[in-house]
Design an enzyme around this catalytic site. Structure first.
Site, short mmCIF file in Angstrom:
data_model
loop_
_atom_site.label_atom_id
_atom_site.label_comp_id
_atom_site.label_asym_id
_atom_site.label_seq_id
_atom_site.Cartn_x
_atom_site.Cartn_y
_atom_site.Cartn_z
N ASP A 1 0.86 -1.19 0.00
CA ASP A 1 0.00 0.00 0.00
C ASP A 1 0.90 1.23 0.00
OD1 ASP A 1 -2.20 1.63 0.11
OD2 ASP A 1 -2.71 1.20 2.19
N ASP B 1 -2.80 2.42 -6.15
CA ASP B 1 -1.76 2.49 -5.13
C ASP B 1 -1.70 1.29 -4.18
OD1 ASP B 1 -4.17 3.12 -3.95
OD2 ASP B 1 -3.35 4.63 -2.61
N GLU B 2 -2.43 0.23 -4.47
CA GLU B 2 -2.32 -0.95 -3.59
C GLU B 2 -2.62 -2.22 -4.37
OE1 GLU B 2 -5.28 -1.59 -0.51
OE2 GLU B 2 -6.55 -0.04 -1.40
#
Length: 349
Positions: free
Chosen positions: A9, A104-105
């Protein structure tokens, strides 16, 4: 074979990219989002801003009230997508089993990865080091035997941290977790659990599956499994998604349609992020009421225009019949060809 799952993350992703590209912003409270005087909303913010209570999906005007010195920056989605592609390329050096959740993860299954002598802990450290070296950004990681624990673990030592939960530590880790950290447990569900004396994972162990499903319906089954550290879901890199959505359970119930509209518009940046430019053919808005009943309303549209959203929301809100709203969600039905394109992307082509 015991799975080795990593959840990566990125730390305050959009805001961190802006600070990287403009070092004069370092150490200052910044937020990526719309203008405070035009119903703008926050997409993400720096950790300095979070100290003032600023968070994603918050109206920009409210964020400015909480933090008068907040620096608002318009988003640059093309830049964020480019950086995300860099990060995805780093993941692919270690495994093909990558399940992105957003820009983003992502989950990574490194069970059969031979790098770092097969140590998932060292692989996660190396991935984070390569992300920093090649993008200038920090990432946090959770390492665990399943997706449920890995995702929670990645948040334990943020920012720029890592948490490892080995299989023999899983039961103890989950037992000590506040139930508010369990996926799907929003503020209202947490209140209901607390009224029953259920605050931590270990508090659920005395409850049977039947008792939990009687109280919480299908979600009771999830609570029963998660309290025992059980999550058999595989990392799915090749799944064809039929829809993309985002929802939020609210800390305080909403009473008016205008309040619901404000939250709905606040969810749009995250939905657009998850869409990553894919086309869609329909929009569905979901409302859950304070009595845990819910409704959905749908409309055909290929654009996320505010007029269309207001029309669909109005249809859904009319069914409230005086009930307060505790959850607002929006999803879109992906066009068939975009699902196929996503399948190709997930295989790295």
């Amino acid at each position: 074979m015991q799975r080795k799952i990593i959840h990566i993350d990125m730390d305050a992703f959009y805001a961190s990219v802006e600070i990287r590209d403009n070092p004069s912003l370092k150490g200052k409270p910044i937020a990526v989002g719309g203008k405070a005087d035009s119903r703008g909303v926050i997409s993400t913010c720096s950790y300095e801003a979070r100290k003032f209570g600023v968070h994603s999906a918050m109206p920009s005007a409210e964020a400015k009230r909480l933090c008068p010195d907040l620096i608002l920056i318009p988003g640059r989605m093309s830049v964020y997508k480019s950086v995300s592609a860099q990060i995805r390329e780093i993941f692919a050096r270690y495994t093909e089993l990558i399940e992105p959740l957003s820009l983003d993860e992502a989950y990574l299954d490194v069970s059969e990865c031979s790098a770092c002598q097969g140590s998932a802990t060292l692989i996660a450290q190396q991935i984070r080091a390569e992300i920093l070296a090649e993008t200038g950004l920090t990432a946090s990681a959770g390492v665990a035997p399943n997706k449920f624990i890995a995702k929670i673990a990645s948040d334990e030592n943020k920012p720029n941290g890592q948490c490892v939960v080995t299989p023999d530590q899983a039961a103890e880790f989950v037992a000590g977790l506040k139930l508010r950290k369990f996926p799907g447990v929003g503020p209202r569900t947490a209140e209901k659990l607390e009224e029953l004396g259920l605050n931590y994972g270990h508090d659920l162990l005395g409850w049977s599956l039947q008792a939990l499903t009687d109280r919480f319906g299908k979600f009771g089954h999830s609570l029963y499994q998660r309290a025992r550290g059980i999550d058999d879901r595989p990392v799915q890199p090749s799944r064809i998604r039929k829809s993309v959505g985002v929802e939020t359970t609210l800390a305080h119930d909403l009473r008016t349609e205008a309040q619901c509209e404000q939250i709905l518009l606040g969810l749009l940046p995250e939905l657009k992020q998850r869409l990553r430019g894919r086309s869609f053919k329909g929009i569905t808005i979901k409302l859950k009421f304070h009595d845990f009943q819910q409704t959905t309303a749908a409309g055909q549209s290929e654009r996320l225009s505010e007029d269309v959203l207001r029309s669909i929301l109005h249809t859904a809100f009319e069914r409230a019949a005086g009930r307060r709203v505790r959850l607002v969600g929006i999803s879109v039905a992906l066009a068939e060809e975009s699902s196929l394109r996503q399948l190709a992307l997930d295989f790295g082509s």
